[in-house]
Scaffold this motif. Structure first.
Motif, short mmCIF file in Angstrom:
data_model
loop_
_atom_site.label_atom_id
_atom_site.label_comp_id
_atom_site.label_asym_id
_atom_site.label_seq_id
_atom_site.Cartn_x
_atom_site.Cartn_y
_atom_site.Cartn_z
N GLU A 198 0.79 -1.22 0.00
CA GLU A 198 -0.06 0.06 -0.09
C GLU A 198 0.94 1.31 0.14
O GLU A 198 0.48 2.30 -0.68
N ILE A 199 2.11 1.08 0.52
CA ILE A 199 2.74 2.50 0.78
C ILE A 199 3.98 2.22 -0.17
O ILE A 199 5.17 3.19 -0.06
N SER A 200 4.10 1.42 -0.95
CA SER A 200 5.31 1.17 -1.93
C SER A 200 6.31 0.97 -1.30
O SER A 200 7.72 1.44 -1.47
N ALA A 201 6.73 0.16 -0.24
CA ALA A 201 7.74 -0.25 0.31
C ALA A 201 8.13 -1.71 0.01
O ALA A 201 7.46 -2.20 -0.90
N SER A 202 9.23 -2.32 0.63
CA SER A 202 9.66 -3.45 -0.06
C SER A 202 8.61 -4.71 0.45
O SER A 202 8.80 -4.84 1.46
N ILE A 203 7.97 -5.33 -0.31
CA ILE A 203 7.05 -6.45 0.00
C ILE A 203 7.82 -7.69 0.46
O ILE A 203 7.62 -8.17 1.57
N ALA A 204 8.80 -7.86 -0.16
CA ALA A 204 9.82 -9.10 0.14
C ALA A 204 10.43 -9.12 1.38
O ALA A 204 10.20 -10.12 2.29
N ILE A 205 10.99 -7.94 1.68
CA ILE A 205 11.62 -7.50 3.04
C ILE A 205 10.48 -7.63 4.11
O ILE A 205 10.77 -8.33 5.08
N ALA A 206 9.28 -6.94 3.95
CA ALA A 206 8.40 -6.96 5.13
C ALA A 206 7.99 -8.40 5.29
O ALA A 206 7.72 -8.78 6.26
N LYS A 207 7.58 -9.28 4.30
CA LYS A 207 7.21 -10.49 4.28
C LYS A 207 8.06 -11.52 5.14
O LYS A 207 7.79 -12.24 6.07
N ARG A 208 9.37 -11.29 4.76
CA ARG A 208 10.43 -12.03 5.44
C ARG A 208 10.62 -11.75 6.85
O ARG A 208 10.74 -12.58 7.74
N ALA A 209 10.67 -10.57 6.91
CA ALA A 209 10.93 -10.14 8.54
C ALA A 209 9.67 -10.58 9.21
O ALA A 209 9.74 -10.95 10.41
N GLY A 210 8.73 -10.38 8.90
CA GLY A 210 7.05 -10.71 9.30
C GLY A 210 7.03 -12.27 9.68
O GLY A 210 6.88 -12.39 10.88
N LEU A 211 7.67 -13.11 8.67
CA LEU A 211 7.57 -14.69 8.92
C LEU A 211 8.74 -14.91 10.29
O LEU A 211 8.39 -15.75 10.80
N LEU A 212 9.85 -14.13 10.26
CA LEU A 212 10.83 -14.71 10.89
C LEU A 212 10.92 -13.67 12.31
O LEU A 212 11.83 -13.83 13.21
N HIS A 213 9.91 -12.83 12.40
CA HIS A 213 10.10 -11.73 13.71
C HIS A 213 9.87 -12.53 15.14
O HIS A 213 10.55 -12.23 16.10
N ASP A 214 9.36 -13.65 15.10
CA ASP A 214 9.18 -14.50 16.42
C ASP A 214 9.98 -15.64 16.61
O ASP A 214 9.70 -16.61 17.41
N ILE A 215 10.98 -15.76 15.56
CA ILE A 215 11.50 -16.97 15.46
C ILE A 215 12.50 -17.59 16.70
O ILE A 215 12.72 -18.44 17.18
N GLY A 216 13.01 -16.34 17.57
CA GLY A 216 13.52 -16.33 18.60
C GLY A 216 12.94 -17.25 19.65
O GLY A 216 13.31 -17.94 20.71
N LYS A 217 11.66 -17.53 19.86
CA LYS A 217 10.49 -18.11 20.59
C LYS A 217 10.84 -19.40 20.56
O LYS A 217 10.53 -20.15 21.67
N SER A 218 11.30 -20.06 19.62
CA SER A 218 11.60 -21.42 19.62
C SER A 218 12.64 -21.76 20.48
O SER A 218 12.76 -23.14 20.67
N VAL A 219 13.53 -21.09 20.69
CA VAL A 219 14.92 -21.51 21.37
C VAL A 219 15.34 -20.43 22.55
O VAL A 219 16.08 -20.57 23.19
N ASP A 220 14.15 -19.72 22.91
CA ASP A 220 14.37 -18.71 23.87
C ASP A 220 14.43 -19.43 25.31
O ASP A 220 15.00 -18.74 26.26
N PHE A 221 13.99 -20.75 25.45
CA PHE A 221 14.15 -21.30 26.75
C PHE A 221 15.59 -22.23 26.76
O PHE A 221 15.91 -22.52 28.02
N GLU A 222 16.33 -21.99 25.71
CA GLU A 222 17.73 -22.66 25.74
C GLU A 222 18.79 -21.63 25.73
O GLU A 222 19.70 -21.78 26.13
N MET A 223 18.49 -20.23 25.62
CA MET A 223 19.31 -19.22 25.53
C MET A 223 19.00 -18.01 26.20
O MET A 223 17.73 -17.62 26.71
N GLU A 224 20.04 -17.30 26.72
CA GLU A 224 19.87 -15.95 27.41
C GLU A 224 19.28 -15.01 26.61
O GLU A 224 19.96 -14.70 25.39
N GLY A 225 18.48 -14.01 27.08
CA GLY A 225 18.05 -12.98 26.13
C GLY A 225 16.65 -12.91 25.83
O GLY A 225 15.92 -13.79 25.88
N THR A 226 15.94 -11.87 25.42
CA THR A 226 14.66 -11.60 24.75
C THR A 226 14.61 -12.33 23.46
O THR A 226 15.63 -12.76 22.73
N HIS A 227 13.51 -12.64 23.20
CA HIS A 227 13.04 -13.76 22.03
C HIS A 227 13.54 -12.60 20.62
O HIS A 227 13.93 -13.22 19.44
#
Length: 512
Positions: free
Chosen positions: A345-374
């Motif tokens: 809608e605002i002519s930004a990068s659709i590929a980067i927005a989708k890729r970052a959106g899909l991976l934004h919470d990937i840290g939650k899969s291993v946050d119980f094994e590592m120190e730090g925020t997801h």
């Protein structure tokens, strides 16, 4: 023997002895005389050598003294030259300081003169103001204090009217601005919706066909339950709950493996350490396949390509992770779609927005094994697997751990908030819901001129009814802005809240 002969012999003996002694003494004397002459000769030669050494040392000392004197003279000349240079520099600095001081003094004199002029102008203005107030009081028939209050009230009303008018004009102008400005406004407005994530479920309940199965799960002296917990890394809790046991673990994948394995064991009925090891291995393979399949479905559904194999596997683990009852993998797919739509809608990068959106919470899969925020863990994973800097920044910035520096990062943050706060996405207790509604109504009721207010549409809109005699049309605009500002400063809320101010004037007369 004849005494005379004896005496003669004695005398002869003494004479011989004396002669021998004299000869010995003479020989010693001659030897001593020769030694003294040799010693005198040696002393004379030594004295000559000493004199020669003294002369040589004296000459060397004179040469060294001359050399030192020459060096000292040269150093003294250099020091005198350096001192003369320093004196010239100091003299030049003194001259500069004197010139600057003269300039400062001139400016001070000018400032004092200007201040005196300003004081005289102020006095003249004060006198003129007093004359005008006195004249106004004389003409209007009021006291100076009353005239001053009346004038201030008039000025205040005019300023408020102009401010409200100006605010309305600014809003109208903002709606008509160019495409570039509109992109920035839309992105910043969406960013306002960002919220935090929180905890998830950490237990699974496995039904049993009967309570007798609990004893078989425990085994003789607890060997079965110990083997199961050691093999899966999950706590198996057997309590008084009828026909059910509880699996507890922070790792959702382990908990899912344990749940499937325990289901197989209960169905099969053969429960012993060897069978437990075999069943857990089988369940682990099934879960790994399900993880890979879930990741493939997610990337196929969102159109994201080129993910590293390990990154895909880590993403698939989110299928077994929940947050406030919301499945994190489904949430990530939804965020990818929302971010991609808004980027288009605002002519930004659709590929980067989708890729970052899909991976934004990937840290939650291993946050119980590592120190730090997801968010930080996810950014480290993305960096390790060679993701682009734009994607890494969007991941770590989606919970404001870094200031957003790209439009795509703002869109991911906004899409995350929209997906988490849409109706039905997450569980919300009735107590929190009621408190939010009460807080909204309290903020509105605290403003002057409000007659009644209502929080409607599940707390997404506030309608305020004002007294028309206390609030005019422009005052209603100011009141809406004031309530919005208080809500933004005093509350945490998902999405946005609409504030509507209603002003109604009724004229009623009766014909008799």
């Amino acid at each position: 023997m004849d005494p005379l002969i004896a005496v003669l012999l004695i005398v002869v003996g003494w004479v011989v002895a004396i002669g021998a002694a004299w000869l010995s003494a003479r020989v010693l004397y001659l030897r001593a005389r020769g030694t003294r002459e040799e010693a005198s000769r040696i002393l004379e030669q030594a004295q000559k050598e000493i004199d020669a050494l003294k002369k040589g040392a004296l000459l060397e000392a004179k040469d060294e003294a001359h050399r030192l004197r020459t060096e000292i003279d040269r150093e003294n000349r250099e020091r005198r030259v350096e001192i003369q240079r320093s004196e010239r520099r100091v003299a030049q600095k003194d001259e500069n300081l004197e010139r600057k001081l003269e300039g400062v003094e001139k400016r001070e004199r000018a400032a004092v003169t200007r201040e005196k002029e300003l004081d005289s102008v102020r006095e003249e203005l004060a006198a003129i103001k007093e004359r005008e107030l006195a004249e106004l009081a004389r003409v209007a028939g009021v006291t100076p204090q009353e005239a001053k209050a009346l004038l201030l009230k008039q000025v205040e009303d005019e300023v408020r009217h102009e401010a409200a008018k100006l605010a309305r004009e600014i809003e109208e102008t903002a709606r008509d601005q160019a495409e570039g400005k509109a992109r920035e406004i839309v992105a910043l407005a969406i960013q306002r919706c960002a919220v935090d994530q929180a905890a998830e479920t950490t237990v699974s309940v496995v039904p049993l066909p009967s309570d007798e199965m609990k004893g078989r799960i425990i085994g003789r002296e607890g060997r079965n339950i110990r083997a199961f917990e050691a093999e899966t890394g999950v706590d198996l809790i057997i309590d008084d709950t009828p026909e059910a046991v509880v699996l507890s673990a922070f790792d959702p994948v382990r908990r899912e493996i344990a749940r499937i394995a325990l289901g197989y064991l209960i169905t099969d009925g053969r429960i012993h350490p060897g069978r437990i090891e075999e069943t857990v291995s089988r369940a682990r393979k099934e879960v790994e396949k399900e993880i890979d399949a879930a990741a493939e479905r997610a990337v196929l559904h969102t159109g994201v390509t080129g993910l590293h194999k390990e990154m895909m596997h880590t993403l698939g683990k989110l299928k077994f992770r929940t947050s406030y009852g919301q499945n994190v993998l489904d949430h990530s797919v939804e965020v990818a779609h929302l971010a991609g739509v808004m980027a288009g809608e605002i002519s930004a990068s659709i590929a980067i927005a989708k890729r970052a959106g899909l991976l934004h919470d990937i840290g939650k899969s291993v946050d119980f094994e590592m120190e730090g925020t997801h968010a930080s863990i996810g950014a480290d994973l993305a960096r390790h697997h060679k993701e682009s800097e734009e994607v890494i920044h969007a991941i770590i910035a989606h919970h404001a751990e870094e200031q957003c520096s790209s439009v795509e990062a703002v869109l991911v943050q906004a899409a995350d908030a929209v997906s988490a706060s849409r109706p039905g996405a997450r569980k919300e207790t009735l107590e929190i819901y009621i408190k939010r509604l009460e807080k909204l109504e309290q903020i509105a009721e605290a403003c002057a001129g409000v007659e009644r207010c209502f929080a409607i549409q599940a707390g997404r809109e506030v309608r305020i009814i004002v007294r028309p005699e206390d609030v005019d049309d422009l005052g209603a605009v100011r009141l809406a802005k004031e309530v919005v500002q208080k809500i933004e400063e005093g509350m945490d809320y998902p999405g946005q809240i609409k504030v509507t101010v209603i002003r109604e004037t009724r004229a009623v007369e009766y014909a008799k």
